[in-house]
Write a protein that holds these residues in place. Structure first.
Motif, PDB file in Angstrom:
ATOM      1  N   VAL A 109       0.853  -1.185   0.000  1.00  0.00           N
ATOM      2  CA  VAL A 109       0.000   0.000   0.000  1.00  0.00           C
ATOM      3  C   VAL A 109       0.891   1.237   0.000  1.00  0.00           C
ATOM      4  O   VAL A 109       1.878   1.315   0.727  1.00  0.00           O
ATOM      5  N   GLY A 110       0.553   2.202  -0.861  1.00  0.00           N
ATOM      6  CA  GLY A 110       1.359   3.408  -1.002  1.00  0.00           C
ATOM      7  C   GLY A 110       2.371   3.330  -2.124  1.00  0.00           C
ATOM      8  O   GLY A 110       3.061   4.321  -2.402  1.00  0.00           O
ATOM      9  N   PHE A 111       2.452   2.175  -2.787  1.00  0.00           N
ATOM     10  CA  PHE A 111       3.461   1.947  -3.819  1.00  0.00           C
ATOM     11  C   PHE A 111       2.817   1.423  -5.101  1.00  0.00           C
ATOM     12  O   PHE A 111       1.800   0.729  -5.079  1.00  0.00           O
ATOM     13  N   ASN A 170       9.871  15.767   3.940  1.00  0.00           N
ATOM     14  CA  ASN A 170      10.053  14.564   3.119  1.00  0.00           C
ATOM     15  C   ASN A 170       9.212  14.634   1.852  1.00  0.00           C
ATOM     16  O   ASN A 170       9.672  14.258   0.764  1.00  0.00           O
ATOM     17  N   ILE A 171       7.977  15.113   1.987  1.00  0.00           N
ATOM     18  CA  ILE A 171       7.085  15.219   0.824  1.00  0.00           C
ATOM     19  C   ILE A 171       7.658  16.193  -0.195  1.00  0.00           C
ATOM     20  O   ILE A 171       7.638  15.936  -1.410  1.00  0.00           O
ATOM     21  N   ILE A 209       3.475  10.937  -3.606  1.00  0.00           N
ATOM     22  CA  ILE A 209       4.593  11.619  -2.965  1.00  0.00           C
ATOM     23  C   ILE A 209       4.318  11.821  -1.476  1.00  0.00           C
ATOM     24  O   ILE A 209       5.256  11.799  -0.658  1.00  0.00           O
ATOM     25  N   LYS A 210       3.054  11.971  -1.102  1.00  0.00           N
ATOM     26  CA  LYS A 210       2.734  12.051   0.323  1.00  0.00           C
ATOM     27  C   LYS A 210       3.041  10.726   1.004  1.00  0.00           C
ATOM     28  O   LYS A 210       3.676  10.683   2.071  1.00  0.00           O
ATOM     29  N   ASN A 211       2.590   9.631   0.412  1.00  0.00           N
ATOM     30  CA  ASN A 211       2.842   8.309   0.990  1.00  0.00           C
ATOM     31  C   ASN A 211       4.333   8.029   1.090  1.00  0.00           C
ATOM     32  O   ASN A 211       4.812   7.475   2.091  1.00  0.00           O
ATOM     33  N   GLN A 212       5.097   8.425   0.075  1.00  0.00           N
ATOM     34  CA  GLN A 212       6.537   8.179   0.117  1.00  0.00           C
ATOM     35  C   GLN A 212       7.217   9.008   1.210  1.00  0.00           C
ATOM     36  O   GLN A 212       8.170   8.559   1.859  1.00  0.00           O
ATOM     37  N   GLY A 213       6.723  10.215   1.428  1.00  0.00           N
ATOM     38  CA  GLY A 213       7.224  11.015   2.534  1.00  0.00           C
ATOM     39  C   GLY A 213       6.936  10.365   3.875  1.00  0.00           C
ATOM     40  O   GLY A 213       7.763  10.406   4.800  1.00  0.00           O
ATOM     41  N   ASP A 220       9.575   8.726   6.913  1.00  0.00           N
ATOM     42  CA  ASP A 220       9.369   8.925   8.349  1.00  0.00           C
ATOM     43  C   ASP A 220       9.308   7.583   9.077  1.00  0.00           C
ATOM     44  O   ASP A 220       9.869   7.429  10.165  1.00  0.00           O
ATOM     45  N   LEU A 221       8.640   6.612   8.467  1.00  0.00           N
ATOM     46  CA  LEU A 221       8.549   5.268   9.043  1.00  0.00           C
ATOM     47  C   LEU A 221       9.939   4.675   9.257  1.00  0.00           C
ATOM     48  O   LEU A 221      10.251   4.161  10.336  1.00  0.00           O
ATOM     49  N   VAL A 222      10.778   4.733   8.239  1.00  0.00           N
ATOM     50  CA  VAL A 222      12.108   4.125   8.330  1.00  0.00           C
ATOM     51  C   VAL A 222      12.922   4.773   9.446  1.00  0.00           C
ATOM     52  O   VAL A 222      13.642   4.094  10.187  1.00  0.00           O
ATOM     53  N   LEU A 223      12.794   6.084   9.577  1.00  0.00           N
ATOM     54  CA  LEU A 223      13.564   6.790  10.590  1.00  0.00           C
ATOM     55  C   LEU A 223      13.062   6.516  12.007  1.00  0.00           C
ATOM     56  O   LEU A 223      13.857   6.433  12.948  1.00  0.00           O
ATOM     57  N   THR A 224      11.760   6.411  12.162  1.00  0.00           N
ATOM     58  CA  THR A 224      11.183   6.379  13.510  1.00  0.00           C
ATOM     59  C   THR A 224      10.774   4.991  13.989  1.00  0.00           C
ATOM     60  O   THR A 224      10.386   4.837  15.145  1.00  0.00           O
TER      61      THR A 224
END
Length: 343
Positions: free
Chosen positions: A112-114, A196-197, A245-249, A253-257
């Motif tokens: 989802v998101g991709f 990120n976006i 682009i919103k989902n990718q941003g 955030d997911l990867v970092l947090t």
């Protein structure tokens, strides 16, 4: 009697915990037909695209996927291949063919998101949620245990799947996974989802190609790589651009947090970790101070370190390859994987 009552209560709690651990999305499978521009991607996939429709976070979503039958005598096993952030199911094409040729059924989902899956306007992305969705897809297909192969961000997701559903993963293959280190812990400054976006919105065909050439292929380039730039560029500038682009941003955030690096010691699945020693992917390295960036993304060091943390791990290092060995050296990559799976 009191002891029996206590034991019974404990069993109820234990079974409830087991049921919760196996919880997953529920939905239905459709084989189409679907529009050529499915959820903002008009890229042609090498195998028929199916869709898992399900409800998540109070909205209807679609996960696109390919389900490829064995091309020789079936071995009764299913392999699931998980794509990275800048990848989609088709980037596994050569690997899918090799696994199917070894008797595996192969399922290749788009998260989802991709890619050809839904790009929700509002969604709380987490590794747990995405793997909850993926386990639900497999349940809907009637697939139980799997051999799980994850690359880049997909390797981070595969690690979470193995932690979340350990009884359903027979073998785990991690290919240059992001998240081998905790980026924030090492000093990467936090950036907002809005930042990120904005970075995602600035992507262009040439920027994508330059990044892939430097990072994935260690400065080399072949004409055959262009198709993957085109595939990604089509989504960035497709009919669901704003949502993508919103989902990718949100994914950045997911990867970092949501690091998985602290949990490798809890992975009970027999694991093959493959790294390209020239891989230097590090989320946030490009906006970190130089002294922080210099510490990040050393896969030649991280590979042995992380494999030493996983209880049952085999490490394979490609000395001259970068972030995408399945694309830059497909035959060698496939041999490493299939030889290990055949042990």
């Amino acid at each position: 009697m009191k002891l029996l009552s206590t034991l019974a209560s404990g069993l109820v709690v234990a079974f409830a915990g087991l049921a919760l651990a196996q919880d997953a999305a529920t939905g239905t499978i459709s084989k189409g037909p679907f529009p050529a521009d499915l959820n903002g991607s008009n890229f042609t996939y090498p195998y028929p695209v199916h869709v898992f429709s399900f409800a998540s976070q109070q909205q209807k979503l679609q996960m696109a996927f390919m389900d490829v039958k064995p091309t020789c005598a079936p071995n009764g096993q299913t392999a699931v291949v998980l794509h990275g952030k800048n990848f989609c199911g088709p980037t596994w094409n050569a690997t899918i063919a090799a696994l199917a040729g070894a008797g595996y059924r192969v399922v290749a989902p788009d998260q989802v998101g991709f890619c050809k899956s839904s790009k929700p306007d509002s969604y709380q992305f987490s590794t747990n949620q995405l793997m909850y969705n993926t386990r639900g897809l497999l349940n809907a297909l009637g697939v139980g245990n799997v051999t799980l192969v994850g690359h880049s961000f997909g390797g981070m997701l595969a690690t979470r799947f193995a932690l979340q559903y350990p009884a359903t993963v027979d073998r785990l293959v991690l290919v240059d996974p992001v998240g081998l280190e905790d980026y924030v812990e090492k000093g990467v400054p936090y950036t907002s989802v809005d930042t990120n976006i904005a970075a995602e919105a600035a992507q262009t065909f040439d920027a994508i190609k330059a990044y892939e050439q430097q990072v994935y292929y260690v400065g080399q380039w072949q004409d055959s790589y262009t198709v993957w730039v085109t595939m990604l560029n089509n989504i960035y500038f497709g009919s669901r651009r704003a949502q993508f682009i919103k989902n990718q941003g949100q994914i950045v955030d997911l990867v970092l947090t949501q690091p998985v690096s602290h949990y490798f010691g809890d992975v009970v699945t027999k694991t093959l970790l493959i790294v390209g020693d020239q891989d230097h992917v590090a989320i946030g390295g490009n906006w970190s101070p130089p002294e922080v960036a210099a510490k990040l993304g050393h896969f030649d060091v991280l590979g042995p370190q992380v494999c030493g943390e996983i209880p049952d791990c085999t490490l394979y290092q490609f000395p001259d390859l970068g972030h995408a060995p399945q694309l830059s050296a497909p035959e060698q990559f496939q041999k490493v994987v299939l030889d290990w799976l055949a042990e």
